[in-house]
Design a protein around this motif. Structure first.
Motif, PDB file in Angstrom:
ATOM      1  N   ARG A 128      -4.578   5.404  11.826  1.00  0.00           N
ATOM      2  CA  ARG A 128      -5.767   5.217  10.988  1.00  0.00           C
ATOM      3  C   ARG A 128      -5.598   5.819   9.595  1.00  0.00           C
ATOM      4  NH1 ARG A 128     -11.324   5.027  13.976  1.00  0.00           N
ATOM      5  NH2 ARG A 128     -10.724   3.861  15.817  1.00  0.00           N
ATOM      6  N   LEU A 129      -4.706   6.799   9.472  1.00  0.00           N
ATOM      7  CA  LEU A 129      -4.491   7.449   8.182  1.00  0.00           C
ATOM      8  C   LEU A 129      -3.440   6.763   7.314  1.00  0.00           C
ATOM      9  CD1 LEU A 129      -4.493  11.198   9.281  1.00  0.00           C
ATOM     10  CD2 LEU A 129      -6.285   9.966   8.065  1.00  0.00           C
ATOM     11  N   LYS A 130      -2.672   5.865   7.898  1.00  0.00           N
ATOM     12  CA  LYS A 130      -1.629   5.173   7.131  1.00  0.00           C
ATOM     13  C   LYS A 130      -2.267   4.376   6.003  1.00  0.00           C
ATOM     14  CE  LYS A 130       1.564   2.896   9.257  1.00  0.00           C
ATOM     15  NZ  LYS A 130       2.322   2.107  10.230  1.00  0.00           N
ATOM     16  N   PRO A 131      -1.636   4.374   4.823  1.00  0.00           N
ATOM     17  CA  PRO A 131      -2.187   3.567   3.725  1.00  0.00           C
ATOM     18  C   PRO A 131      -2.063   2.077   4.027  1.00  0.00           C
ATOM     19  CG  PRO A 131      -0.089   4.531   3.099  1.00  0.00           C
ATOM     20  CD  PRO A 131      -0.442   5.087   4.441  1.00  0.00           C
ATOM     21  N   ALA A 132      -3.003   1.331   3.522  1.00  0.00           N
ATOM     22  CA  ALA A 132      -3.001  -0.116   3.718  1.00  0.00           C
ATOM     23  C   ALA A 132      -1.838  -0.730   2.937  1.00  0.00           C
ATOM     24  CB  ALA A 132      -4.317  -0.713   3.246  1.00  0.00           C
ATOM     25  N   PRO A 133      -1.193  -1.772   3.496  1.00  0.00           N
ATOM     26  CA  PRO A 133      -0.094  -2.424   2.761  1.00  0.00           C
ATOM     27  C   PRO A 133      -0.618  -3.059   1.486  1.00  0.00           C
ATOM     28  CG  PRO A 133      -0.561  -3.561   4.837  1.00  0.00           C
ATOM     29  CD  PRO A 133      -1.445  -2.369   4.783  1.00  0.00           C
ATOM     30  N   THR A 134       0.219  -3.015   0.483  1.00  0.00           N
ATOM     31  CA  THR A 134      -0.183  -3.597  -0.822  1.00  0.00           C
ATOM     32  C   THR A 134       0.448  -4.913  -1.083  1.00  0.00           C
ATOM     33  OG1 THR A 134       1.570  -2.381  -1.910  1.00  0.00           O
ATOM     34  CG2 THR A 134      -0.607  -1.363  -1.857  1.00  0.00           C
TER      35      THR A 134
END
Length: 53
Positions: A47-53
């Motif tokens: 849940r803490l992983k950054p969203a892919p860009t």
């Protein structure tokens, strides 16, 4: 854990024995196979992983 008190969360985090391996681009945490909270920590990290860009 949404209704857990701070001391409960703190104790759960402090009582975990894990091996931490650091490389140039990532940090890996290896839990013991008998760790009862490994799934909980895995879900928190996902849940803490950054969203892919």
């Amino acid at each position: 854990l949404a209704s857990a008190e701070f001391t409960t969360l703190r104790l759960r985090l402090l009582k975990v024995a894990a091996r931490v391996v650091e490389s140039a681009s990532r940090i890996r945490i290896a839990f013991a196979s008998a760790c009862p909270d490994a799934d909980l920590f895995r879900a928190l990290v996902l849940r803490l992983k950054p969203a892919p860009t």
